[in-house]
Motif scaffolding. Structure first.
Motif, mmCIF file in Angstrom:
data_model
loop_
_atom_site.group_PDB
_atom_site.id
_atom_site.type_symbol
_atom_site.label_atom_id
_atom_site.label_comp_id
_atom_site.label_asym_id
_atom_site.label_seq_id
_atom_site.Cartn_x
_atom_site.Cartn_y
_atom_site.Cartn_z
ATOM 1 N N ARG A 95 0.701 -1.610 -0.180
ATOM 2 C CA ARG A 95 0.071 0.283 -0.272
ATOM 3 C C ARG A 95 0.921 1.369 -0.206
ATOM 4 N NH1 ARG A 95 -4.987 -1.089 2.299
ATOM 5 N NH2 ARG A 95 -5.387 -3.524 2.256
ATOM 6 N N SER A 96 0.126 2.276 -1.074
ATOM 7 C CA SER A 96 1.204 3.760 -0.063
ATOM 8 C C SER A 96 1.380 3.963 1.039
ATOM 9 C CB SER A 96 1.130 4.896 -1.332
ATOM 10 O OG SER A 96 -0.598 5.176 -0.615
ATOM 11 N N VAL A 97 2.028 4.869 1.518
ATOM 12 C CA VAL A 97 1.576 5.769 2.562
ATOM 13 C C VAL A 97 1.118 6.144 3.019
ATOM 14 C CG1 VAL A 97 3.422 7.575 2.881
ATOM 15 C CG2 VAL A 97 4.761 6.458 2.080
ATOM 16 N N PHE A 98 -0.378 6.542 1.763
ATOM 17 C CA PHE A 98 -1.307 7.823 1.932
ATOM 18 C C PHE A 98 -1.972 6.776 2.689
ATOM 19 C CE2 PHE A 98 -5.414 8.686 1.092
ATOM 20 C CZ PHE A 98 -5.411 10.028 1.764
ATOM 21 N N GLU A 99 -1.975 5.440 1.795
ATOM 22 C CA GLU A 99 -3.276 4.014 2.275
ATOM 23 C C GLU A 99 -2.842 4.081 3.727
ATOM 24 O OE1 GLU A 99 -5.097 2.556 -1.815
ATOM 25 O OE2 GLU A 99 -2.743 1.724 -0.722
ATOM 26 N N ASN A 100 -1.226 4.114 4.051
ATOM 27 C CA ASN A 100 -1.044 2.973 5.122
ATOM 28 C C ASN A 100 -1.599 4.224 6.209
ATOM 29 O OD1 ASN A 100 1.264 0.747 5.872
ATOM 30 N ND2 ASN A 100 0.978 1.968 3.688
ATOM 31 N N VAL A 101 -1.224 5.887 6.485
ATOM 32 C CA VAL A 101 -1.788 6.419 7.101
ATOM 33 C C VAL A 101 -3.268 6.453 7.297
ATOM 34 C CG1 VAL A 101 -1.948 8.503 8.268
ATOM 35 C CG2 VAL A 101 0.426 7.995 7.155
ATOM 36 N N ALA A 102 -3.915 6.044 6.082
ATOM 37 C CA ALA A 102 -5.359 7.033 6.169
ATOM 38 C C ALA A 102 -6.200 5.785 7.165
ATOM 39 C CB ALA A 102 -5.822 6.730 4.869
ATOM 40 N N LEU A 103 -5.456 4.315 6.926
ATOM 41 C CA LEU A 103 -6.227 2.990 7.755
ATOM 42 C C LEU A 103 -6.921 3.346 9.038
ATOM 43 C CD1 LEU A 103 -6.527 0.492 5.982
ATOM 44 C CD2 LEU A 103 -4.258 -0.905 7.749
ATOM 45 N N SER A 104 -5.730 4.470 9.977
ATOM 46 C CA SER A 104 -6.401 4.258 11.419
ATOM 47 C C SER A 104 -7.474 4.812 11.384
ATOM 48 C CB SER A 104 -5.151 4.987 11.882
ATOM 49 O OG SER A 104 -4.624 5.926 11.831
ATOM 50 N N GLU A 106 -9.936 5.144 8.337
ATOM 51 C CA GLU A 106 -10.804 4.510 8.216
ATOM 52 C C GLU A 106 -11.651 3.604 9.143
ATOM 53 O OE1 GLU A 106 -8.326 2.791 4.404
ATOM 54 O OE2 GLU A 106 -9.154 4.745 3.946
ATOM 55 N N VAL A 107 -11.129 2.971 9.670
ATOM 56 C CA VAL A 107 -11.352 1.953 10.806
ATOM 57 C C VAL A 107 -12.366 2.999 11.669
ATOM 58 C CG1 VAL A 107 -11.037 0.215 12.744
ATOM 59 C CG2 VAL A 107 -9.198 0.761 10.275
ATOM 60 N N ALA A 108 -11.305 4.216 12.276
ATOM 61 C CA ALA A 108 -12.976 4.708 12.637
ATOM 62 C C ALA A 108 -14.196 5.689 12.278
ATOM 63 C CB ALA A 108 -11.629 6.076 13.788
ATOM 64 N N GLY A 109 -14.085 5.666 11.060
ATOM 65 C CA GLY A 109 -15.359 5.586 10.277
ATOM 66 C C GLY A 109 -14.701 7.408 10.122
ATOM 67 N N VAL A 110 -14.167 7.968 9.882
ATOM 68 C CA VAL A 110 -13.811 9.537 9.502
ATOM 69 C C VAL A 110 -14.470 9.667 7.812
ATOM 70 C CG1 VAL A 110 -12.174 11.358 9.254
ATOM 71 C CG2 VAL A 110 -12.272 9.379 11.368
ATOM 72 N N ALA A 111 -15.039 10.824 7.864
ATOM 73 C CA ALA A 111 -15.650 10.907 6.489
ATOM 74 C C ALA A 111 -13.813 11.259 5.544
ATOM 75 C CB ALA A 111 -16.000 12.228 6.857
ATOM 76 N N ARG A 112 -14.335 10.658 4.108
ATOM 77 C CA ARG A 112 -12.941 10.911 3.330
ATOM 78 C C ARG A 112 -12.440 12.255 3.306
ATOM 79 N NH1 ARG A 112 -10.092 6.490 2.273
ATOM 80 N NH2 ARG A 112 -8.412 7.319 0.547
ATOM 81 N N ARG A 113 -13.550 12.913 3.178
ATOM 82 C CA ARG A 113 -12.579 14.452 2.973
ATOM 83 C C ARG A 113 -11.628 15.204 4.105
ATOM 84 N NH1 ARG A 113 -16.830 18.710 0.523
ATOM 85 N NH2 ARG A 113 -14.707 20.440 0.648
ATOM 86 N N THR A 114 -12.179 14.847 5.003
ATOM 87 C CA THR A 114 -11.310 14.531 6.478
ATOM 88 C C THR A 114 -10.266 13.610 6.096
ATOM 89 O OG1 THR A 114 -13.729 14.727 7.274
ATOM 90 C CG2 THR A 114 -11.653 14.849 9.344
ATOM 91 N N ILE A 115 -10.479 13.036 6.227
ATOM 92 C CA ILE A 115 -9.285 12.046 6.009
ATOM 93 C C ILE A 115 -8.269 12.003 4.710
ATOM 94 C CG2 ILE A 115 -8.585 9.227 4.758
ATOM 95 C CD1 ILE A 115 -10.841 7.910 5.988
ATOM 96 N N GLU A 116 -8.837 13.028 4.110
ATOM 97 C CA GLU A 116 -7.097 13.335 2.900
ATOM 98 C C GLU A 116 -6.669 14.669 3.431
ATOM 99 O OE1 GLU A 116 -9.419 13.755 -0.549
ATOM 100 O OE2 GLU A 116 -9.550 11.529 -0.813
ATOM 101 N N ARG A 117 -7.586 15.489 4.531
ATOM 102 C CA ARG A 117 -6.769 16.704 5.115
ATOM 103 C C ARG A 117 -5.628 16.215 6.056
ATOM 104 N NH1 ARG A 117 -7.897 18.942 8.963
ATOM 105 N NH2 ARG A 117 -10.508 17.945 9.006
#
Ligand SMILES: Nc1ncnc2c1ncn2[C@@H]1O[C@H](COP(=O)(O)OP(=O)(O)OP(=O)(O)O)[C@@H](O)[C@H]1O
Ligand SMILES: [Mg+2]
Length: 221
Positions: A95-104, A106-117
């Motif tokens: 997985r990419s660096v972004f995906e690795n960090v986003a995972l935690s 995503e698991v918590a159900g955070v909205a996509r736009r918030t995750i990206e920011r």
């Protein structure tokens, strides 16, 4: 924030307890080094704090929750308030660096736009802003460890537990790592760093030092 009361940990088929009547209080926001030789019980103590082990005797209280009595269903909720960093990074290689960090997040159900920011923000903090799309396993050891830290910081944890976080890093990267574990980056979180490397200790001035010796805890300063 953290309270251990007379904690003893016995493992099956072991005569000597890994921890012997350990008591420790850590107030919110404190930076603590946990030192001691190999086998002294450092990892065991951390594992008790994130609910990976139960104490044989005594109480472990983290953020008001008694981990020795916590209903199993409540553990994931508590884990979300924790950031964990290990010696061996434990990134998802494909997985990419972004995906690795986003995972935690995503698991918590955070909205996509918030995750990206948020992911963008923490990657800037660990100075990997321009590597977001690189596969995690193409990064150097120091860079991978910074991704692991970004992943731990992303949800804004109250408590960061780091087990030998610099164990696989050269001195320069170890210093960079320790700098990221203090100050503004961790946003006021309590930080507990286990290490058997005494050279690390000079890197964070004024840190509290607790030492384990064959399962017994002593306060050093
Ligand atoms: N799952 C387990 N089963 C049995 N014994 C264990 C287990 N995990 C740890 N131990 C024992 O408990 C003691 C403390 O181990 P621990 O891993 O907590 O030490 P440590 O201070 O983290 O050491 P190191 O610096 O080598 O990482 C050791 O004697 C170890 O062999
Ligand atoms: Mg260990």
């Amino acid at each position: 924030m953290i309270r251990l009361e007379q904690v003893t940990k016995l493992y099956p088929h072991r005569k000597e307890p890994a921890l012997k009547q350990v008591s420790l209080k850590i107030p919110p926001g404190q930076f603590v080094y946990l030192t001691g030789p190999s086998g002294a019980g450092k990892t065991t103590l951390l594992r008790l704090l994130y609910g990976a082990e139960l104490p044989s005797h005594g109480r472990v209280v983290v953020g008001g929750a008694d981990l020795s009595r916590l209903a199993p269903g409540k553990l994931p909720l508590l884990r979300r308030r924790l950031g964990l960093v290990f010696q061996d990074f434990r990134l998802l290689p494909g997985r990419s660096v972004f995906e690795n960090v986003a995972l935690s997040l995503e698991v918590a159900g955070v909205a996509r736009r918030t995750i990206e920011r948020r992911v963008g923000e923490v990657l800037e903090q660990v100075k990997l802003g321009d590597m977001a799309n690189a596969p995690a396993d193409t990064l150097s050891g120091g860079e991978q460890q910074r991704v692991a830290l970004a992943r731990a910081l992303a949800p804004g944890p109250d408590l960061i537990l780091a087990d030998e976080p610099t164990g696989n890093l050269d001195p320069d990267n170890a210093l960079a790592m320790m700098r990221l574990l203090v100050g503004d980056y961790v946003g006021g979180a309590t930080v507990l760093v286990a290490t058997h490397d005494p050279t690390l200790l000079s890197l964070v001035r004024g840190a509290r030092l607790v030492h384990l010796e064959r399962g017994r805890l002593e306060e050093v300063g």
